[in-house]
Scaffold this motif. Structure first.
Motif, PDB file in Angstrom:
ATOM      1  N   VAL A 133      23.761  -0.509 -18.394  1.00 61.53           N
ATOM      2  CA  VAL A 133      24.958  -1.342 -18.261  1.00 61.53           C
ATOM      3  C   VAL A 133      25.354  -1.946 -19.605  1.00 61.53           C
ATOM      4  N   ASN A 134      24.360  -2.053 -20.497  1.00 63.09           N
ATOM      5  CA  ASN A 134      24.574  -2.570 -21.848  1.00 63.09           C
ATOM      6  C   ASN A 134      25.029  -4.025 -21.837  1.00 63.09           C
ATOM      7  N   LYS A 135      24.398  -4.822 -20.970  1.00 62.30           N
ATOM      8  CA  LYS A 135      24.709  -6.245 -20.888  1.00 62.30           C
ATOM      9  C   LYS A 135      23.405  -7.038 -20.991  1.00 62.30           C
ATOM     10  N   PHE A 136      23.044  -7.438 -22.187  1.00 65.30           N
ATOM     11  CA  PHE A 136      21.822  -8.222 -22.376  1.00 65.30           C
ATOM     12  C   PHE A 136      21.839  -8.853 -23.756  1.00 65.30           C
ATOM     13  N   SER A 137      21.027  -9.885 -23.928  1.00 58.64           N
ATOM     14  CA  SER A 137      20.786 -10.449 -25.256  1.00 58.64           C
ATOM     15  C   SER A 137      19.468  -9.928 -25.803  1.00 58.64           C
ATOM     16  N   VAL A 138      18.426  -9.978 -24.946  1.00 55.77           N
ATOM     17  CA  VAL A 138      17.121  -9.430 -25.298  1.00 55.77           C
ATOM     18  C   VAL A 138      16.645  -8.560 -24.143  1.00 55.77           C
ATOM     19  N   ASN A 139      16.186  -7.362 -24.458  1.00 59.29           N
ATOM     20  CA  ASN A 139      15.696  -6.456 -23.425  1.00 59.29           C
ATOM     21  C   ASN A 139      14.298  -5.980 -23.802  1.00 59.29           C
ATOM     22  N   THR A 140      13.376  -6.082 -22.867  1.00 53.35           N
ATOM     23  CA  THR A 140      12.019  -5.590 -23.094  1.00 53.35           C
ATOM     24  C   THR A 140      11.985  -4.104 -22.781  1.00 53.35           C
ATOM     25  N   VAL A 141      11.891  -3.287 -23.816  1.00 55.05           N
ATOM     26  CA  VAL A 141      11.872  -1.838 -23.636  1.00 55.05           C
ATOM     27  C   VAL A 141      10.492  -1.376 -23.192  1.00 55.05           C
ATOM     28  N   TYR A 142       9.467  -1.931 -23.828  1.00 56.07           N
ATOM     29  CA  TYR A 142       8.084  -1.560 -23.486  1.00 56.07           C
ATOM     30  C   TYR A 142       7.159  -2.677 -23.932  1.00 56.07           C
ATOM     31  N   GLU A 143       6.167  -2.996 -23.093  1.00 59.96           N
ATOM     32  CA  GLU A 143       5.153  -3.976 -23.470  1.00 59.96           C
ATOM     33  C   GLU A 143       3.769  -3.346 -23.395  1.00 59.96           C
ATOM     34  N   PHE A 144       2.952  -3.641 -24.395  1.00 58.69           N
ATOM     35  CA  PHE A 144       1.603  -3.102 -24.455  1.00 58.69           C
ATOM     36  C   PHE A 144       0.714  -3.772 -23.412  1.00 58.69           C
ATOM     37  N   SER A 145      -0.282  -3.036 -22.933  1.00 58.00           N
ATOM     38  CA  SER A 145      -1.156  -3.550 -21.877  1.00 58.00           C
ATOM     39  C   SER A 145      -2.268  -4.438 -22.415  1.00 58.00           C
ATOM     40  N   ARG A 146      -2.767  -4.127 -23.598  1.00 61.60           N
ATOM     41  CA  ARG A 146      -3.966  -4.811 -24.086  1.00 61.60           C
ATOM     42  C   ARG A 146      -3.687  -5.897 -25.113  1.00 61.60           C
ATOM     43  N   ILE A 147      -2.471  -5.952 -25.622  1.00 57.60           N
ATOM     44  CA  ILE A 147      -2.130  -6.965 -26.614  1.00 57.60           C
ATOM     45  C   ILE A 147      -0.780  -7.572 -26.262  1.00 57.60           C
ATOM     46  N   ASN A 148      -0.505  -8.745 -26.825  1.00 56.82           N
ATOM     47  CA  ASN A 148       0.790  -9.383 -26.628  1.00 56.82           C
ATOM     48  C   ASN A 148       1.785  -8.788 -27.611  1.00 56.82           C
ATOM     49  N   GLY A 149       2.696  -8.011 -27.105  1.00 55.48           N
ATOM     50  CA  GLY A 149       3.681  -7.395 -27.977  1.00 55.48           C
ATOM     51  C   GLY A 149       4.291  -6.177 -27.322  1.00 55.48           C
ATOM     52  N   GLY A 150       5.243  -5.579 -28.026  1.00 53.38           N
ATOM     53  CA  GLY A 150       5.893  -4.401 -27.479  1.00 53.38           C
ATOM     54  C   GLY A 150       7.103  -4.006 -28.292  1.00 53.38           C
ATOM     55  N   ILE A 151       8.001  -3.268 -27.654  1.00 53.22           N
ATOM     56  CA  ILE A 151       9.253  -2.834 -28.271  1.00 53.22           C
ATOM     57  C   ILE A 151      10.386  -3.580 -27.577  1.00 53.22           C
ATOM     58  N   TYR A 152      11.215  -4.237 -28.368  1.00 47.93           N
ATOM     59  CA  TYR A 152      12.255  -5.094 -27.808  1.00 47.93           C
ATOM     60  C   TYR A 152      13.612  -4.746 -28.412  1.00 47.93           C
ATOM     61  N   ALA A 153      14.635  -4.825 -27.568  1.00 45.21           N
ATOM     62  CA  ALA A 153      16.006  -4.588 -28.018  1.00 45.21           C
ATOM     63  C   ALA A 153      16.742  -5.918 -28.059  1.00 45.21           C
ATOM     64  N   LEU A 154      17.412  -6.179 -29.159  1.00 48.76           N
ATOM     65  CA  LEU A 154      18.152  -7.430 -29.321  1.00 48.76           C
ATOM     66  C   LEU A 154      19.607  -7.094 -29.633  1.00 48.76           C
ATOM     67  N   LYS A 155      20.508  -7.572 -28.798  1.00 50.25           N
ATOM     68  CA  LYS A 155      21.924  -7.266 -28.977  1.00 50.25           C
ATOM     69  C   LYS A 155      22.580  -8.327 -29.853  1.00 50.25           C
ATOM     70  N   ILE A 156      23.273  -7.870 -30.884  1.00 46.12           N
ATOM     71  CA  ILE A 156      23.916  -8.781 -31.831  1.00 46.12           C
ATOM     72  C   ILE A 156      25.307  -9.116 -31.305  1.00 46.12           C
ATOM     73  N   GLU A 157      25.398 -10.246 -30.594  1.00 45.41           N
ATOM     74  CA  GLU A 157      26.656 -10.610 -29.933  1.00 45.41           C
ATOM     75  C   GLU A 157      27.564 -11.468 -30.800  1.00 45.41           C
ATOM     76  N   ASP A 158      26.994 -12.197 -31.763  1.00 46.58           N
ATOM     77  CA  ASP A 158      27.814 -13.043 -32.633  1.00 46.58           C
ATOM     78  C   ASP A 158      27.040 -13.322 -33.916  1.00 46.58           C
ATOM     79  N   THR A 159      27.649 -14.099 -34.800  1.00 42.69           N
ATOM     80  CA  THR A 159      27.042 -14.337 -36.116  1.00 42.69           C
ATOM     81  C   THR A 159      25.750 -15.139 -36.025  1.00 42.69           C
ATOM     82  N   ARG A 160      25.665 -16.042 -35.056  1.00 40.98           N
ATOM     83  CA  ARG A 160      24.441 -16.837 -34.936  1.00 40.98           C
ATOM     84  C   ARG A 160      23.263 -15.970 -34.492  1.00 40.98           C
TER      85      ARG A 160
END
Length: 220
Positions: A133-160
């Motif tokens: 749908v392409n409607k998000f500010s932050v999207n969790t694409v994948y999170e690792f099972s054994r550690i805190n972290g993953g691959i995240y998508a961040l949409k640049i909606e404005d200058t801030r």
């Protein structure tokens, strides 16, 4: 590798085929509760051994064979049973214990019981809907099972948001790439990130969720 999969439903099917793929010569034992499913499992997975056990005998089987088990995956259609068998397997010091969720709302219960290797197949629904749908500010694409972290998508909606993401990437020295509004993939410097882009970052941090929330708040 010697693996035990408890359950004979859809989740177990994908677990069994994956175990076979990663270790074609490994031994796989499937534990199921009904004779009808046992016959079906034998035909579907001729390379695996299918064993019928009553619900209450599974724990006894695990305890008796614990020295022979490398991986145990609890993938029945009941989260109560999956939690029960996972806890018992951890208690019996099985090297790797994995539980598969049926109801995503039960995830906190498993986490509270210290089930570290937990598969929630429903998490992908949220991520894919946001992406399509392409409607998000932050999207969790994948999170690792054994550690805190993953691959995240961040949409640049404005200058801030743009400044927040640039600062985030610089501070953490994160690998990233961007996808522009017209669908082009760019791997470049943070100076070339533009409003409308989606930035994909790989981040490993114990406070990752707090950091992502701050980025979203910064864009309001």
């Amino acid at each position: 590798m010697r693996s035990i999969v408890i359950g004979g439903g859809h989740s177990a099917y994908f677990v069994i085929t994956t175990l076979r793929e990663i270790d074609p010569k490994g031994k796989i034992i499937i534990i199921e509760f009904t004779s009808e499913k046992i016959e079906m499992l034998k035909k579907t997975f001729p390379y695996a051994e299918a064993i019928q056990q009553s619900v209450d005998r599974v724990e006894e089987y695990i305890a008796e064979n614990r020295s022979l088990i490398d991986v145990l995956v609890s993938a029945t259609d009941s989260d109560a049973l999956n939690l029960r068998y996972a806890k018992h397997s951890i208690k019996n010091e099985i090297p790797m214990v994995i539980a598969v969720l049926n109801n995503p709302l039960n995830e906190p219960i498993f986490i509270k019981e210290n089930i570290r290797c937990l598969i929630n197949p429903y998490k992908m629904i949220t991520s894919k809907v946001k992406e399509i749908v392409n409607k998000f500010s932050v999207n969790t694409v994948y999170e690792f099972s054994r550690i805190n972290g993953g691959i995240y998508a961040l949409k640049i909606e404005d200058t801030r948001i743009l400044r927040k993401v640039q600062s985030f990437i610089l501070k953490k020295n994160l690998p990233f790439f961007t996808i522009s509004v017209d669908g082009k993939v760019r791997a470049s410097s943070i100076k070339n990130i533009e409003i409308g882009d989606v930035v994909y970052v790989v981040c490993v941090d114990k406070n990752i969720r707090d950091l992502l929330e701050k980025i979203v708040e910064g864009g309001k």
